[in-house]
Scaffold this motif. Structure first.
Motif, PDB file in Angstrom:
ATOM      1  N   ALA A 128       0.827  -1.208   0.000  1.00  0.00           N
ATOM      2  CA  ALA A 128       0.000   0.000   0.000  1.00  0.00           C
ATOM      3  C   ALA A 128       0.857   1.252   0.000  1.00  0.00           C
ATOM      4  N   ASP A 129       1.964   1.221   0.753  1.00  0.00           N
ATOM      5  CA  ASP A 129       2.855   2.382   0.781  1.00  0.00           C
ATOM      6  C   ASP A 129       3.472   2.615  -0.598  1.00  0.00           C
ATOM      7  N   LEU A 130       3.845   1.525  -1.277  1.00  0.00           N
ATOM      8  CA  LEU A 130       4.357   1.651  -2.647  1.00  0.00           C
ATOM      9  C   LEU A 130       3.293   2.253  -3.560  1.00  0.00           C
ATOM     10  N   ALA A 131       2.061   1.783  -3.429  1.00  0.00           N
ATOM     11  CA  ALA A 131       0.987   2.321  -4.271  1.00  0.00           C
ATOM     12  C   ALA A 131       0.787   3.812  -4.030  1.00  0.00           C
ATOM     13  N   ARG A 132       0.915   4.265  -2.779  1.00  0.00           N
ATOM     14  CA  ARG A 132       0.806   5.695  -2.475  1.00  0.00           C
ATOM     15  C   ARG A 132       1.933   6.482  -3.148  1.00  0.00           C
ATOM     16  N   ALA A 133       3.148   5.914  -3.115  1.00  0.00           N
ATOM     17  CA  ALA A 133       4.279   6.588  -3.754  1.00  0.00           C
ATOM     18  C   ALA A 133       4.076   6.683  -5.262  1.00  0.00           C
ATOM     19  N   VAL A 134       3.610   5.606  -5.868  1.00  0.00           N
ATOM     20  CA  VAL A 134       3.373   5.599  -7.319  1.00  0.00           C
ATOM     21  C   VAL A 134       2.250   6.560  -7.673  1.00  0.00           C
ATOM     22  N   ALA A 135       1.215   6.623  -6.846  1.00  0.00           N
ATOM     23  CA  ALA A 135       0.116   7.559  -7.097  1.00  0.00           C
ATOM     24  C   ALA A 135       0.636   8.996  -7.094  1.00  0.00           C
ATOM     25  N   ALA A 136       1.573   9.309  -6.185  1.00  0.00           N
ATOM     26  CA  ALA A 136       2.156  10.656  -6.153  1.00  0.00           C
ATOM     27  C   ALA A 136       2.905  10.953  -7.446  1.00  0.00           C
ATOM     28  N   LEU A 137       3.597   9.955  -7.990  1.00  0.00           N
ATOM     29  CA  LEU A 137       4.302  10.140  -9.259  1.00  0.00           C
ATOM     30  C   LEU A 137       3.308  10.358 -10.394  1.00  0.00           C
ATOM     31  N   HIS A 138       2.235   9.585 -10.396  1.00  0.00           N
ATOM     32  CA  HIS A 138       1.219   9.716 -11.443  1.00  0.00           C
ATOM     33  C   HIS A 138       0.525  11.072 -11.383  1.00  0.00           C
ATOM     34  N   GLU A 139       0.373  11.612 -10.175  1.00  0.00           N
ATOM     35  CA  GLU A 139      -0.224  12.941 -10.049  1.00  0.00           C
ATOM     36  C   GLU A 139       0.623  14.006 -10.737  1.00  0.00           C
ATOM     37  N   GLU A 140       1.910  13.721 -10.868  1.00  0.00           N
ATOM     38  CA  GLU A 140       2.816  14.634 -11.570  1.00  0.00           C
ATOM     39  C   GLU A 140       2.832  14.362 -13.072  1.00  0.00           C
ATOM     40  N   GLY A 141       1.991  13.420 -13.511  1.00  0.00           N
ATOM     41  CA  GLY A 141       1.902  13.116 -14.938  1.00  0.00           C
ATOM     42  C   GLY A 141       3.033  12.268 -15.468  1.00  0.00           C
ATOM     43  N   VAL A 142       3.645  11.436 -14.595  1.00  0.00           N
ATOM     44  CA  VAL A 142       4.810  10.636 -14.993  1.00  0.00           C
ATOM     45  C   VAL A 142       4.542   9.159 -14.746  1.00  0.00           C
ATOM     46  N   VAL A 143       4.964   8.312 -15.702  1.00  0.00           N
ATOM     47  CA  VAL A 143       4.936   6.859 -15.563  1.00  0.00           C
ATOM     48  C   VAL A 143       6.368   6.397 -15.335  1.00  0.00           C
ATOM     49  N   HIS A 144       6.590   5.566 -14.330  1.00  0.00           N
ATOM     50  CA  HIS A 144       7.949   5.165 -13.969  1.00  0.00           C
ATOM     51  C   HIS A 144       8.554   4.185 -14.973  1.00  0.00           C
ATOM     52  N   ARG A 145       7.858   3.117 -15.282  1.00  0.00           N
ATOM     53  CA  ARG A 145       8.224   2.079 -16.258  1.00  0.00           C
ATOM     54  C   ARG A 145       9.241   1.059 -15.761  1.00  0.00           C
ATOM     55  N   ASP A 146       9.828   1.246 -14.593  1.00  0.00           N
ATOM     56  CA  ASP A 146      10.806   0.255 -14.126  1.00  0.00           C
ATOM     57  C   ASP A 146      10.761   0.129 -12.609  1.00  0.00           C
ATOM     58  N   ILE A 147       9.563  -0.113 -12.074  1.00  0.00           N
ATOM     59  CA  ILE A 147       9.398  -0.290 -10.636  1.00  0.00           C
ATOM     60  C   ILE A 147       9.829  -1.700 -10.260  1.00  0.00           C
ATOM     61  N   THR A 148      10.933  -1.796  -9.519  1.00  0.00           N
ATOM     62  CA  THR A 148      11.446  -3.067  -9.017  1.00  0.00           C
ATOM     63  C   THR A 148      11.856  -2.864  -7.570  1.00  0.00           C
ATOM     64  N   PRO A 149      11.982  -3.932  -6.795  1.00  0.00           N
ATOM     65  CA  PRO A 149      12.401  -3.767  -5.396  1.00  0.00           C
ATOM     66  C   PRO A 149      13.726  -3.011  -5.241  1.00  0.00           C
ATOM     67  N   ALA A 150      14.650  -3.173  -6.197  1.00  0.00           N
ATOM     68  CA  ALA A 150      15.945  -2.503  -6.109  1.00  0.00           C
ATOM     69  C   ALA A 150      15.843  -1.004  -6.339  1.00  0.00           C
ATOM     70  N   ASN A 151      14.773  -0.563  -7.000  1.00  0.00           N
ATOM     71  CA  ASN A 151      14.574   0.864  -7.280  1.00  0.00           C
ATOM     72  C   ASN A 151      13.694   1.548  -6.243  1.00  0.00           C
ATOM     73  N   LEU A 152      13.364   0.838  -5.171  1.00  0.00           N
ATOM     74  CA  LEU A 152      12.488   1.382  -4.132  1.00  0.00           C
ATOM     75  C   LEU A 152      13.311   1.579  -2.860  1.00  0.00           C
ATOM     76  N   LEU A 153      13.619   2.837  -2.566  1.00  0.00           N
ATOM     77  CA  LEU A 153      14.431   3.171  -1.402  1.00  0.00           C
ATOM     78  C   LEU A 153      13.554   3.371  -0.177  1.00  0.00           C
ATOM     79  N   LEU A 154      14.136   3.155   1.000  1.00  0.00           N
ATOM     80  CA  LEU A 154      13.392   3.270   2.249  1.00  0.00           C
ATOM     81  C   LEU A 154      13.926   4.465   3.027  1.00  0.00           C
ATOM     82  N   ARG A 155      13.073   5.458   3.203  1.00  0.00           N
ATOM     83  CA  ARG A 155      13.474   6.667   3.928  1.00  0.00           C
ATOM     84  C   ARG A 155      13.111   6.522   5.403  1.00  0.00           C
ATOM     85  N   PRO A 156      14.102   6.503   6.297  1.00  0.00           N
ATOM     86  CA  PRO A 156      13.783   6.450   7.728  1.00  0.00           C
ATOM     87  C   PRO A 156      13.035   7.721   8.133  1.00  0.00           C
TER      88      PRO A 156
END
Length: 332
Positions: free
Chosen positions: A112-140
């Motif tokens: 769900a947290d990933l989906a929220r992050a992707v939704a924020a990107l889509h709100e900016e009118g951008v498609v990522h195209r390469d969402i993988t676990p290695a491209n998902l950073l964790l901000r403390p």
């Protein structure tokens, strides 16, 4: 190479086909940074160089804390460009998956947290195209009310990202096969935000099982999938707690775009609801001696500590009631 611009390099974070990312330090701002440098073997390729710079400009324009922020751009003496980003110090989602499957609630909260992050990107009118676990950073983030830390997913590596208006007409097959939507492997038809929705489902599945739903080594493998087959059931991993999770991910991973979940934000809401259901139906894990010493239950992770907040909110009320009760009894 010990210094790039004003940034002191400390260690290599990662290297890909086109670039290397270093952890560095900015003495002027007194902060850790990440410095991405174009690889030497691609320095003479104008198209690759332009794509590298386009990634930096796009990341800079996106006004969301769910995307790594770029704040400097420069060029090495040999002509190779580099850009400087915030250093996100919590590791990647790939590191979590390598440890093995998560419990269902934690995996769904992360999804769900990933989906929220992707939704924020889509709100900016951008498609990522390469969402993988290695491209998902964790901000403390700031410590939660139980004393433990929490993390939020931040999107990185926008080298393949495109504006939605551009993505609809693209024909080049790009992406990481095991997390790539089928339409990304076709030579015609283009794609839209729903390609990223597919990737959310693939990552969530990997969190639940330790592996993506369809292990693919090439675009041919992606296209060879049976369009009418649902992904492998999660019941062997989740047992009776599977509930609607199979159905949610089957829809998210649908081969045909029109049958797929249409928006990342609505998928986030559904995953959150299912995570809450699983938490309510799952018995609390046992407390070991080591866990008791640290105040943690066995199996508890940063994602599921949020379940404790209703109890914490009730404590002040219970203390007041206990005080009133003691006063009343002492008065008698």
């Amino acid at each position: 190479m010990d210094v790039i611009g004003r940034y002191r390099l400390q260690s290599k974070i990662g290297a890909g086909a086109f670039a290397t990312v270093w952890r560095g330090y900015d003495d002027d701002l007194d902060i850790d940074v990440a410095v991405k440098v174009l690889a030497e073997n691609w320095a003479s390729r104008t198209d690759v160089r332009e794509r590298f710079l386009a990634e930096a400009r796009m990341m800079r324009r996106i006004a969301s804390d769910r995307v790594v922020r770029v704040f400097d751009l420069g060029q090495l003496p040999d002509g190779r460009p580099y850009f400087v980003m915030d250093h996100i110090g919590g590791g990647t989602l790939a590191e979590i998956i390598k440890r093995g499957p998560l419990n269902a609630a934690d995996a769904l909260w992360w999804g769900a947290d990933l989906a929220r992050a992707v939704a924020a990107l889509h709100e900016e009118g951008v498609v990522h195209r390469d969402i993988t676990p290695a491209n998902l950073l964790l901000r403390p983030t700031r410590a939660d009310s139980t004393g433990g830390g929490t993390h939020r997913i931040v999107l990185a590596d926008l080298g393949l990202a495109k504006r939605v208006a551009e993505a609809s007409g693209l024909t080049q097959a790009v992406g990481t096969p095991s997390y790539m939507a089928p339409e990304q492997g076709r030579e015609s038809g283009g794609f839209d935000e729903r390609a990223d929705v597919y990737a959310i489902g693939a990552v969530t599945y990997a969190l639940l099982t330790g592996r993506p739903p369809y292990v693919a080594s090439s675009i041919t493998d992606v296209l060879a999938r049976d369009p009418d087959a649902d992904p492998p059931s999660l019941r062997p991993w989740l047992g009776d707690s599977v509930g609607d999770i199979d159905a949610i991910l089957a829809r998210t991973l649908a081969y045909r775009v029109d049958e797929r979940w249409q928006r990342a934000d609505s998928l986030a809401e559904r995953l959150e609801a299912e995570a809450y259901r699983v938490e309510q139906e799952t018995p609390e894990p046992p407390v070991t001696a080591a866990a008791a010493a640290s105040g943690e239950k066995e199996g508890t992770t940063v994602a599921n500590r949020r379940r404790n907040w209703p109890v914490l909110l009730m404590l002040p009320v219970l203390l007041i009631l206990a005080g009133v009760g003691g006063w009343f009894l002492s008065g008698r």
